[in-house]
Design a protein around this motif. Structure first.
Motif: not given
Length: 64
Positions: A1-22
């Motif tokens: 599995m490879k994960i990438t994030v586009d910080q320019d698209k991020c709206v800072a909602s924090g939803q990702c932290l709720l399910v994958a804080a690691d």
């Protein structure tokens, strides 16, 4: 599995932290997503996929 994030698209909602804080964190100053682990082990795969699906900005991409 490879994960990438586009910080320019991020709206800072924090939803990702709720399910994958690691795997994800947020910058203190603006809440933008930070990728802690671009290649997590298989045990976190479902959480990471859920985080990507919950992201309102579609900033997270997951490749199997």
């Amino acid at each position: 599995m490879k994960i990438t994030v586009d910080q320019d698209k991020c709206v800072a909602s924090g939803q990702c932290l709720l399910v994958a804080a690691d795997v994800f964190d947020q910058r203190e100053e603006d809440g933008i997503v930070v990728l802690l682990n671009p290649s997590p082990d298989a045990a976190l795969a479902e959480n990471v996929k859920q985080a990507a699906s919950l992201c309102p900005g579609r900033a997270i991409t997951v490749e199997d």
